[in-house]
Design an enzyme around this catalytic site. Sequence first.
Site, PDB file in Angstrom:
ATOM      1  N   LYS A 178      55.726  49.148  26.006  1.00 19.36           N
ATOM      2  CA  LYS A 178      54.722  50.057  26.576  1.00 19.36           C
ATOM      3  C   LYS A 178      54.288  51.026  25.466  1.00 19.36           C
ATOM      4  O   LYS A 178      54.979  51.969  25.128  1.00 19.36           O
ATOM      5  CB  LYS A 178      55.291  50.826  27.761  1.00 19.36           C
ATOM      6  CG  LYS A 178      54.219  51.643  28.486  1.00 19.36           C
ATOM      7  CD  LYS A 178      54.736  52.232  29.795  1.00 19.36           C
ATOM      8  CE  LYS A 178      53.651  53.041  30.508  1.00 19.36           C
ATOM      9  NZ  LYS A 178      53.164  54.183  29.685  1.00 19.36           N
TER      10      LYS A 178
ATOM     11  N   GLU B 288      56.329  43.274  27.810  1.00 27.27           N
ATOM     12  CA  GLU B 288      55.575  43.897  26.722  1.00 27.27           C
ATOM     13  C   GLU B 288      56.128  45.287  26.414  1.00 27.27           C
ATOM     14  O   GLU B 288      56.587  45.977  27.323  1.00 27.27           O
ATOM     15  CB  GLU B 288      54.100  44.025  27.122  1.00 27.27           C
ATOM     16  CG  GLU B 288      53.505  42.719  27.651  1.00 27.27           C
ATOM     17  CD  GLU B 288      52.104  42.864  28.231  1.00 27.27           C
ATOM     18  OE1 GLU B 288      51.492  43.952  28.063  1.00 27.27           O
ATOM     19  OE2 GLU B 288      51.616  41.897  28.850  1.00 27.27           O
TER      20      GLU B 288
ATOM     21  N   ASP C 239      38.137  43.904  -0.916  1.00 29.22           N
ATOM     22  CA  ASP C 239      37.285  45.071  -1.224  1.00 29.22           C
ATOM     23  C   ASP C 239      36.091  44.657  -2.089  1.00 29.22           C
ATOM     24  O   ASP C 239      34.966  45.128  -1.887  1.00 29.22           O
ATOM     25  CB  ASP C 239      38.099  46.158  -1.956  1.00 29.22           C
ATOM     26  CG  ASP C 239      39.202  46.729  -1.070  1.00 29.22           C
ATOM     27  OD1 ASP C 239      40.152  47.325  -1.598  1.00 29.22           O
ATOM     28  OD2 ASP C 239      39.107  46.528   0.173  1.00 29.22           O
TER      29      ASP C 239
HETATM   30  N1  LIG Z   1      50.535  50.899  27.503  1.00 25.48           N
HETATM   31  C1  LIG Z   1      50.834  49.596  27.364  1.00 25.48           C
HETATM   32  O1  LIG Z   1      51.375  49.188  26.320  1.00 25.48           O
HETATM   33  N2  LIG Z   1      50.487  48.698  28.413  1.00 25.48           N
HETATM   34  N3  LIG Z   1      49.803  49.039  29.539  1.00 25.48           N
HETATM   35  C2  LIG Z   1      49.694  47.896  30.218  1.00 25.48           C
HETATM   36  C3  LIG Z   1      49.008  47.767  31.504  1.00 25.48           C
HETATM   37  C4  LIG Z   1      48.413  48.778  32.210  1.00 25.48           C
HETATM   38  C5  LIG Z   1      47.884  48.170  33.348  1.00 25.48           C
HETATM   39  C6  LIG Z   1      48.175  46.834  33.271  1.00 25.48           C
HETATM   40  O2  LIG Z   1      48.877  46.581  32.112  1.00 25.48           O
HETATM   41  N4  LIG Z   1      50.277  46.860  29.603  1.00 25.48           N
HETATM   42  C7  LIG Z   1      50.782  47.347  28.468  1.00 25.48           C
HETATM   43  N5  LIG Z   1      51.443  46.645  27.525  1.00 25.48           N
END
Ligand SMILES: NC(=O)n1nc(-c2ccco2)nc1N
Length: 324
Positions: A116, A114, A36
């Site tokens: 979502k 991953e 900061d």
């Molecule tokens: N919503 C989300 O976390 N998404 N969406 C995709 C995505 C959407 C189209 C291709 O990959 N990948 C991740 N981790």
Amino acid sequence: FNQIQQQCEQLRETLRYHEYQYHVLDNPIIPDAEYDRMMNQLKQLEQNYPQLITADSPTQRVGAKPLASFAQVRHEIPMLSLDNAFSDEDFLAFVKRIQDRINVDTTDLTFCCEPKLDGLAVSILYVDGKLVQAATRGDGTTGEDITLNIRTIRNIPLQLLTEHPPHRLEVRGEIFMPHMGFEQLNEKALAKGEKTFANPRNAAAGSLRQLDPRITRQRMLVLNAYGIGIVEGVSLPDTHYARLQWLKSIGIPVNSEIQLCQGVDQVLSFYRVIGEKRTQLGYDIDGTVLKINDIALQERLGFISKAPRWAIAYKFPAQEELTV
Ligand SMILES: NC(=O)n1nc(-c2ccco2)nc1N
């Protein structure tokens, strides 16, 4: 004078480095107070010497006044939505469809797995390393220009952290509001007798659709990148996972739960483990996204256009939703 200019440049480099350590590596190496202090020092110098201000200075995150409306942006590469699976059988059927198209053994298939994230999909364009435009997914072909709002989000770099940036790089990712930011926002709204949001996803959407970036700036929003759209002037790694690591290395935040899984059994175990972790993540997820890791395989498999060829939706212009 150019001694002051050098001081500004030095401060900007240092601040960008510490933003990277804090927001991308989750590993701050100086106390917030020190950060900061440097930021205030740079603001003071730029205030005294406005001609030294550069658009990508770490101080330039907040737009001055509200927009009248959002411009439209056409995605050069469509932002498509994902097909859904609701059971192991659905996932196995998905893998079987892949096998039918390319004869490969399931145990040999590597998936990038991953969480979502339950937020809003965005596209962020960097030209020669500078953030120049950002847009919502919209209907996949056309979105809203939310550049000024995106610039207020602290974990999104205004400049890529590399000496040799690609000429053009489109980062695709999800903007979400962590639980902490959601509770803080609703508490404030209640105290002021304003409307509260039903869930963090609506809060993130409402915050990004704000015409006044000064309001967006007060909301706790986070980007996690999950892919690349347009890319020119750099040769990318040939797997999705390695591309995400490359994004992280140039200053783009990527979710820390992402893992490579070999074969369907490891993928299903990732799905269960993330399902158990779900309540401890501190942000909403509504499942996992399981992607073939090898880019050449992705390109061979391509896209299914989900829209039927025999029907079309002729839509009215979007009505401006109530902005908070
Ligand atoms: N919503 C989300 O976390 N998404 N969406 C995709 C995505 C959407 C189209 C291709 O990959 N990948 C991740 N981790």
